[in-house]
Design an enzyme around this catalytic site. Structure first.
Site, PDB file in Angstrom:
ATOM      1  N   GLU A  28       0.825  -1.224   0.000  1.00  0.00           N
ATOM      2  CA  GLU A  28       0.000   0.000   0.000  1.00  0.00           C
ATOM      3  C   GLU A  28       0.854   1.267   0.000  1.00  0.00           C
ATOM      4  O   GLU A  28       2.065   1.221   0.235  1.00  0.00           O
ATOM      5  CB  GLU A  28      -0.958   0.014   1.196  1.00  0.00           C
ATOM      6  CG  GLU A  28      -0.250   0.021   2.539  1.00  0.00           C
ATOM      7  CD  GLU A  28      -1.052   0.698   3.647  1.00  0.00           C
ATOM      8  OE1 GLU A  28      -1.591   1.800   3.415  1.00  0.00           O
ATOM      9  OE2 GLU A  28      -1.098   0.131   4.757  1.00  0.00           O
ATOM     10  N   LYS A  89      -5.677  10.758   0.904  1.00  0.00           N
ATOM     11  CA  LYS A  89      -5.718   9.398   1.444  1.00  0.00           C
ATOM     12  C   LYS A  89      -6.993   8.767   0.916  1.00  0.00           C
ATOM     13  O   LYS A  89      -8.090   9.196   1.254  1.00  0.00           O
ATOM     14  CB  LYS A  89      -5.721   9.481   2.982  1.00  0.00           C
ATOM     15  CG  LYS A  89      -6.005   8.175   3.696  1.00  0.00           C
ATOM     16  CD  LYS A  89      -6.055   8.399   5.211  1.00  0.00           C
ATOM     17  CE  LYS A  89      -6.736   7.259   5.921  1.00  0.00           C
ATOM     18  NZ  LYS A  89      -6.915   7.515   7.366  1.00  0.00           N
ATOM     19  N   ASP A 141     -16.894   5.504  14.227  1.00  0.00           N
ATOM     20  CA  ASP A 141     -15.675   5.448  13.415  1.00  0.00           C
ATOM     21  C   ASP A 141     -15.168   4.013  13.288  1.00  0.00           C
ATOM     22  O   ASP A 141     -14.521   3.482  14.197  1.00  0.00           O
ATOM     23  CB  ASP A 141     -14.601   6.362  14.018  1.00  0.00           C
ATOM     24  CG  ASP A 141     -13.412   6.535  13.082  1.00  0.00           C
ATOM     25  OD1 ASP A 141     -13.339   5.819  12.062  1.00  0.00           O
ATOM     26  OD2 ASP A 141     -12.553   7.394  13.368  1.00  0.00           O
ATOM     27  N   SER A 143     -13.113   1.666  10.422  1.00  0.00           N
ATOM     28  CA  SER A 143     -12.371   1.784   9.165  1.00  0.00           C
ATOM     29  C   SER A 143     -13.044   1.010   8.037  1.00  0.00           C
ATOM     30  O   SER A 143     -13.541  -0.104   8.235  1.00  0.00           O
ATOM     31  CB  SER A 143     -10.956   1.240   9.354  1.00  0.00           C
ATOM     32  OG  SER A 143     -10.278   1.256   8.108  1.00  0.00           O
ATOM     33  N   ASP A 145     -11.501  -0.463   5.985  1.00  0.00           N
ATOM     34  CA  ASP A 145     -10.694  -1.672   5.748  1.00  0.00           C
ATOM     35  C   ASP A 145     -11.471  -2.934   6.152  1.00  0.00           C
ATOM     36  O   ASP A 145     -11.291  -3.988   5.543  1.00  0.00           O
ATOM     37  CB  ASP A 145      -9.403  -1.643   6.589  1.00  0.00           C
ATOM     38  CG  ASP A 145      -8.433  -0.540   6.159  1.00  0.00           C
ATOM     39  OD1 ASP A 145      -8.659   0.093   5.113  1.00  0.00           O
ATOM     40  OD2 ASP A 145      -7.442  -0.332   6.895  1.00  0.00           O
ATOM     41  N   LYS A 162      -3.355  -1.851  15.752  1.00  0.00           N
ATOM     42  CA  LYS A 162      -2.769  -1.082  16.849  1.00  0.00           C
ATOM     43  C   LYS A 162      -3.720  -0.940  18.006  1.00  0.00           C
ATOM     44  O   LYS A 162      -4.925  -0.830  17.816  1.00  0.00           O
ATOM     45  CB  LYS A 162      -2.432   0.326  16.351  1.00  0.00           C
ATOM     46  CG  LYS A 162      -1.236   0.317  15.477  1.00  0.00           C
ATOM     47  CD  LYS A 162      -0.675   1.707  15.309  1.00  0.00           C
ATOM     48  CE  LYS A 162       0.660   1.575  14.618  1.00  0.00           C
ATOM     49  NZ  LYS A 162       0.804   2.490  13.507  1.00  0.00           N
TER      50      LYS A 162
HETATM   51  N1  PSU Z   1      -2.696   1.564  10.764  1.00  0.00           N
HETATM   52  C1  PSU Z   1      -1.348   1.551  10.898  1.00  0.00           C
HETATM   53  N2  PSU Z   1      -0.582   2.132   9.937  1.00  0.00           N
HETATM   54  C2  PSU Z   1      -1.137   2.723   8.834  1.00  0.00           C
HETATM   55  C3  PSU Z   1      -2.559   2.703   8.688  1.00  0.00           C
HETATM   56  C4  PSU Z   1      -3.286   2.110   9.670  1.00  0.00           C
HETATM   57  O1  PSU Z   1      -0.857   1.020  11.870  1.00  0.00           O
HETATM   58  O2  PSU Z   1      -0.402   3.267   7.993  1.00  0.00           O
HETATM   59  C5  PSU Z   1      -3.180   3.287   7.455  1.00  0.00           C
HETATM   60  C6  PSU Z   1      -3.517   2.171   6.454  1.00  0.00           C
HETATM   61  O3  PSU Z   1      -3.375   2.669   5.141  1.00  0.00           O
HETATM   62  C7  PSU Z   1      -4.983   1.889   6.740  1.00  0.00           C
HETATM   63  C8  PSU Z   1      -5.477   3.280   7.066  1.00  0.00           C
HETATM   64  O4  PSU Z   1      -5.693   1.314   5.675  1.00  0.00           O
HETATM   65  O5  PSU Z   1      -4.433   3.887   7.802  1.00  0.00           O
HETATM   66  C9  PSU Z   1      -6.750   3.236   7.873  1.00  0.00           C
HETATM   67  O6  PSU Z   1      -7.266   4.528   8.005  1.00  0.00           O
HETATM   68  P1  PSU Z   1      -8.717   4.741   8.664  1.00  0.00           P
HETATM   69  O7  PSU Z   1      -8.540   4.347  10.102  1.00  0.00           O
HETATM   70  O8  PSU Z   1      -8.988   6.208   8.471  1.00  0.00           O
HETATM   71  O9  PSU Z   1      -9.655   3.848   7.922  1.00  0.00           O
HETATM   72 MN    MN Z   2     -12.209   6.268  10.287  1.00  0.00          MN
END
Ligand code: PSU
Ligand code: MN
Length: 307
Positions: A28, A89, A141, A143, A145, A162
């Site tokens: 990524e 992003k 919130d 993700s 993902d 994390k």
């Molecule tokens: N968690 C990490 N390192 C990262 C990310 C998440 O430990 O770099 C990045 C990844 O690209 C992940 C994104 O897909 O943040 C998730 O963002 P959000 O929580 O806004 O969905």
């Molecule tokens: Mn989010």
């Protein structure tokens, strides 16, 4: 397989690997633009690509450049992306809009999975995935993902998630939407900098061949979605939970006080943790990404590619 009308641009190396049916590992780009500071971000991206090469596969770092989905970046493109300011992003929600407007952006885990699948790549290595944030019961919130793992057939190798996130809720969400969560070589779900989270992973596997077989079986059953492989950070690089947790608590308090929301939350927390640990979090982060690149290469080698 490749959607003919998707605006894909393959790097020469990835194009060659596809033609030869060699194993390919997707990587990524949000980790480069929003996950690590310059110049360590670019150096790490290169080291991860080298690690994939050394383990018999071809790396394909994915990003959106001037309205095209790049599958594999040239050295010049990687350098430019790593130093650019204000890069978007991109996740599932904004990928198509960015492409339609000829824009440039980094892909999150969700968007990288979409692009990898368009390019016929089954395995993807990263650091940590996004998940259910603490306080999600009021902020909502979660993700993108997570639902992506439920619908796009890519096996994602990460070091768990994390502890800035709510890990029990993240595992519950993944179970609800039918995503296999496979701890590699141990029973517990790893927590990124720490090998242990106190939570048992739903599944455990001890070889790349088993993970590849499970990936192929999902396809045979016609089940949509991929798999999350949770690969613990190497012991020597681990930061124990009691060392990192006070910093996580502080970063979370600051994010809340500053009213950080939506897609800014994760980059804000990652950057504050880097500062609060005086860079120690980054050293561990780099080691775990390299470790994930090795396992992903081994899995990719076990999944036949059409030549
Ligand atoms: N968690 C990490 N390192 C990262 C990310 C998440 O430990 O770099 C990045 C990844 O690209 C992940 C994104 O897909 O943040 C998730 O963002 P959000 O929580 O806004 O969905
Ligand atoms: Mn989010």
């Amino acid at each position: 397989m490749t959607k003919l009308n998707a605006p894909l641009t393959f790097s020469p190396e990835v194009a060659e690997a596809r033609a030869a049916g060699r194993p390919i590992v997707a990587l990524e780009s949000t980790i480069i633009t929003h996950g690590m500071p310059f110049p360590q971000n670019v150096q790490t991206a290169r080291r991860v690509e080298d690690e994939v090469h050394r383990h018999g596969a071809v790396p394909a770092t994915i990003a959106i450049l001037s309205g095209r989905i790049h599958i594999g970046l040239t050295s010049t493109e990687l350098d430019a992306l790593g130093q650019a300011r204000g890069v978007a992003k991109l996740s599932r929600a904004d990928l198509a809009a960015c492409l339609a407007m000829g824009g440039t952006g980094a892909t999150t885990v969700a968007a990288t999975m979409i692009c990898a699948d368009l390019a016929g790549i089954a395995v993807f290595a990263t650091g940590g995935i996004g998940g259910v944030h603490r306080g999600a019961e009021t902020s909502f919130d979660i993700s993108a993902d997570l639902p992506e793992l439920a619908q796009t057939p890519v096996t994602v190798v990460a070091a768990g998630a994390k502890a800035i996130l709510d890990l029990p809720k993240t595992l519950e969400y993944l179970e609800t939407c039918g995503v296999p969560v496979i701890a590699f070589g141990q029973d517990e779900f790893p927590a990124f900098w720490s090998r242990n989270s106190g939570l048992k992973a739903p599944l455990r596997m001890d070889s790349a061949a088993q993970i590849a077989a499970a990936h192929l079986m999902r396809a045979s059953l016609g089940l949509p979605g991929g798999q999350l492989v949770a690969n613990p950070i190497p012991l020597a690089a681990e930061i124990p939970a009691d060392k990192i947790n006070p910093h996580i608590e502080q970063a979370l308090r600051e994010a809340s006080a500053a009213g950080i929301c939506a897609k800014s939350v994760t980059p804000f927390l990652l950057n504050r943790l880097y500062e609060l640990t005086k860079g120690a979090s980054l050293v561990a982060n780099i080691e775990l990404v390299l470790n994930n690149a090795r396992l992903a290469s081994a899995i990719a080698a076990e999944i036949p590619r059409p030549a």
